[in-house]
Design an enzyme around this catalytic site. Structure first.
Site: not given
Length: 559
Positions: A95, A368, A386, A388, A410, A439-440, A460-461
Site C-alpha cells: 500500500r 482499482t 490501484t 485510487n 483515502d 483501503s477497501s 469498486g472503491g
C-alpha cells in the site's frame, strides 16, 4: 445444451475447455483472470514456461501497468493474499504511504475546511507508490524465473503498442480534460481515442527497462526517481527522494475465519476488507439462507443490515495498525457481532442514524483492478492494486510515462468528512507522516476441507467488500458456478449515505417495492456498475473455472 462460443484471439492450448454464457473458461491446470486479455495471456504464458503463481503475479502486474493505465500501475500500490500448495497462507502489503512531510491538516484551509479536490487531483494527492517494491518482495520470497524474463513482455507491449478497446477509449476520453489540467506538457493521452487505436508508450517502456536492469533501485533511486520527484516538486507536490528510498513493502498476517465449513483468508489492515468481510459473514451465518431466495427482499435486507453495522465500525475504528491500536479480535468476535445484530428486525430498516451518526455525500469509482491466479503446482494468489480513482491524480510523470496515484484521499482529510467514495473516517485514519491510508481492497482466498476452493477480488472503491461478499455467498450458499456468480446483479450499502445502491435492471420491481415499504431507500441508475470481479473456482473434478467480469474487458486465460 448451451451454445458453446469460441474465445477470440488467444494463441494457447486449451485442453478440454468450454465456455458459455453461464460457464466461464474451464481448464485443467492453471489460470490467470485479469482486467485485460493481454495481461492474462502474459501471465498464463509465464505459467506455461514453468513459472509459478508468484512469477505470473509479477508478469501480470507489469502488463496491467501497460495495457490498463486507468488502474494497473507502477505509480500506485495494493495488496496480495496467497495460499501456497502446502496450505500456508500469507499477505503482502504494498500500500502507498503518506510522504514524510505530510501532516494531519494538509488539506484544510485557514478556516479548517477541506480544500475541494486538493486530495484528489494533482501532485498534492500523491502517496508514495508501493507496486514496484511489492513485486520485488514477491520475487525474492517466491520467484523461480529470472525477473528480467517476467517484465520483458510488458516492455515489448509498451514499446510496440496494443489496441485500445471501446470501453478503454471511452475511459481515456472521459479523463483527458483532467489529465490536461494537472500536467504542464502535452501527454500522449491527449488525442481523441477510438476503438482499435494503437497505444504506444515509449517512455514507460524505458522506465520498465530501468526496473529490469537495476531492480527496485531502477524505480526508487536513479533516473526514474529523479524524473518522478523533480516533476512532482515542479507541480507543487511534497514527495521527496528520501520518501522513495525509504519505502518498503510489508509481509503481514492475513485475516482468517470460518464461514459454513469454509476457511476464508483475506487482507488485513490497512485494508479494511478482511475485517469487514468477517463481520458481515459472521452476522448472517446464524440465518438459514436455504430458506431465503437469492436477491429476494429478505436476502437484500439481511445483507444490508449486516453491511450497515460493519461499515459503521470501519469508520470508527479502522486505520494503519502500525500507527493506531485496532481491536481486530474484538471486532470479529462472534459475541460482539451477535450483539450488533440484536437490533435487526425483519419488520423495518434500522436507520443508520441509530447505528451511528453523520451526513455523507459521495460518488462511486471502480478504478482499482484485481487479478486472480492459480498455477499448475497448486499455489494461488489474489491481488488487488490501484491508483485510487481512474488514472489516479491524473499526473503522468514527464519523461517516465506512468500515472501517479491519488491515494492521499483515502485518509480522513478531516475526521467526519467523507472522501471521494462517500466513506467517513475517524481519527484512526487521519493523515500522519509515513502512515498507510485505509483501503477497501479485499483480495480473498477460500478453502474447504483443507483444499483450495476459490480465489477472488474486485475493484469498486467502497463496494469492493460487498462485491466479494456476494460472490462468496453465491458459491458457498447458492452453489453457483464461478461465471454464473460473477454475472449476478449486485447491490451495496455502506452505512452512510443510508441508501441501497443497486445495479440497474437486475432486481424485481416487487422486491424493490417491498424494500421501500420496509423503509429502505434505493438508488438505481443506468451507469452504476458495482465491482468487476475476477475469480477462479476449483471444480469438484479439480479443473479450474474462471469468472471474468463482463462489466469490463476482463478475460480468463489458462491451460
Amino acid at each position: 445444451m448451451r451454445k458453446l462460443i469460441l474465445l477470440f484471439g488467444l494463441s494457447m492450448l486449451l485442453a478440454n475447455c468450454e465456455v458459455s454464457e453461464e460457464k466461464g473458461l474451464i481448464v485443467d491446470k492453471a489460470m490467470v483472470v485479469s482486467a485485460r486479455q493481454e495481461a492474462s495471456k502474459i501471465g498464463s504464458e509465464i505459467l506455461k514456461k514453468g513459472g509459478n503463481a508468484y512469477d505470473a503475479m509479477i508478469a501480470t502486474h507489469y502488463a496491467l501497468a501497460v495495457v490498463y493505465p486507468v488502474a494497473g500501475n507502477i505509480g500506485g500500490g495494493g495488496f496480495m493474499v496467497y495460499r501456497a500448495n502446502d496450505g500456508k497462507t500469507g499477505a503482502l502489503d504494498f500500500r502507498e504511504k503518506a510522504p514524510i512531510t505530510a501532516h494531519r491538516d494538509m488539506y484544510l484551509d485557514s478556516l479548517g475546511k477541506v480544500v475541494k479536490n486538493k486530495s484528489i487531483l494533482g501532485a498534492n494527492a500523491v502517496g508514495i507508490p508501493g507496486s514496484v517494491a511489492g513485486t520485488f518482495e514477491v520475487h525474492e520470497k517466491f520467484g523461480t524465473l529470472p525477473f528480467k524474463e517476467l517484465i520483458q513482455p510488458s516492455i515489448d507491449l509498451a514499446r510496440n503498442g496494443f489496441k485500445v478497446t471501446e470501453k478503454q477509449a471511452k475511459s481515456i476520453n472521459s479523463a483527458t480534460e483532467k489529465i490536461n489540467k494537472v500536467n504542464n506538457y502535452t501527454t500522449l493521452f491527449e488525442k481523441k481515442w477510438k476503438k482499435g487505436d494503437l497505444l504506444k508508450q515509449e517512455e514507460l517502456a524505458k522506465t520498465l527497462e530501468r526496473i529490469r536492469d537495476f531492480g527496485k533501485d531502477g524505480f526508487y533511486r536513479g533516473e526514474t526517481a529523479d524524473l518522478f520527484v523533480n516533476y512532482v516538486t515542479n507541480l507543487g507536490g511534497i514527495v521527496s527522494k528520501q520518501d522513495l528510498e525509504k519505502y518498503e513493502a510489508i509481509w503481514r498476517k492475513p485475516i482468517s475465519f470460518d464461514y459454513k465449513d469454509h476457511k476464508i483468508t483475506s487482507m488485513t489492515l490497512p485494508a479494511s476488507g478482511g475485517i469487514c468481510l468477517a463481520q458481515i459473514l459472521k452476522s448472517i451465518e446464524p440465518f438459514d439462507l436455504s430458506n431465503i431466495d437469492h436477491n429476494s427482499t429478505k436476502y437484500i435486507q439481511l445483507l444490508t443490515e449486516a453491511e450497515r453495522r460493519s461499515y459503521a465500525d470501519r469508520a470508527n475504528f479502522l486505520g494503519d495498525v502500525d500507527f493506531v491500536k485496532v481491536p481486530i479480535d474484538s471486532l470479529t468476535d462472534t459475541n460482539y457481532i451477535n450483539q450488533r445484530m440484536a437490533s435487526f428486525s425483519w419488520d423495518k430498516a434500522t436507520p443508520s442514524s441509530e447505528v451511528s451518526h453523520g451526513k455523507v455525500l459521495g460518488y462511486e469509482s471502480n478504478e482499482t483492478t484485481h487479478y486472480s491466479i492459480v498455477d499448475q503446482f497448486g499455489n494461488a494468489v489474489s491481488v488487488t492494486t490501484t491508483l485510487n480513482t481512474g488514472y489516479g491524480s491524473k499526473v503522468l510523470v514527464k519523461g517516465a510515462g506512468f500515472f501517479l496515484n491519488n491515494e492521499m484521499d483515502d485518509f480522513s482529510s478531516k475526521p467526519g468528512v467523507p472522501n471521494v467514495y462517500g466513506l467517513i473516517g475517524s481519527e484512526a485514519n487521519s493523515i500522519a507522516s509515513e502512515k498507510r491510508m485505509l483501503s477497501s481492497m479485499t483480495p480473498t482466498i477460500v478453502e474447504k476441507d483443507g483444499k483450495l476452493k476459490m480465489v477472488l477480488g474486485t475493484p469498486g472503491g467502497s463496494t469492493i467488500i460487498t462485491s466479494v461478499l456476494q460472490n462468496i455467498i453465491n458459491v458457498v450458499d447458492y452453489n453457483m458456478g464461478m461465471q454464473e456468480s460473477v454475472n449476478q446483479p449486485r447491490f451495496h450499502h455502506q452505512w452512510l449515505p443510508d441508501i441501497i445502491k443497486m445495479e440497474p435492471n437486475g432486481f424485481k420491481k416487487e422486491t424493490k417495492r417491498k424494500l421501500n415499504t420496509l423503509g429502505y431507500e434505493i438508488l438505481e441508475k443506468n451507469s452504476l456498475i458495482i465491482g468487476k470481479v475476477d475469480a477462479i473456482l476449483v471444480l469438484p473434478d479439480g479443473k479450474l473455472e474462471g469468472g471474468a467480469d463482463k462489466r469490463g474487458d476482463d478475460t480468463a486465460v489458462g491451460f
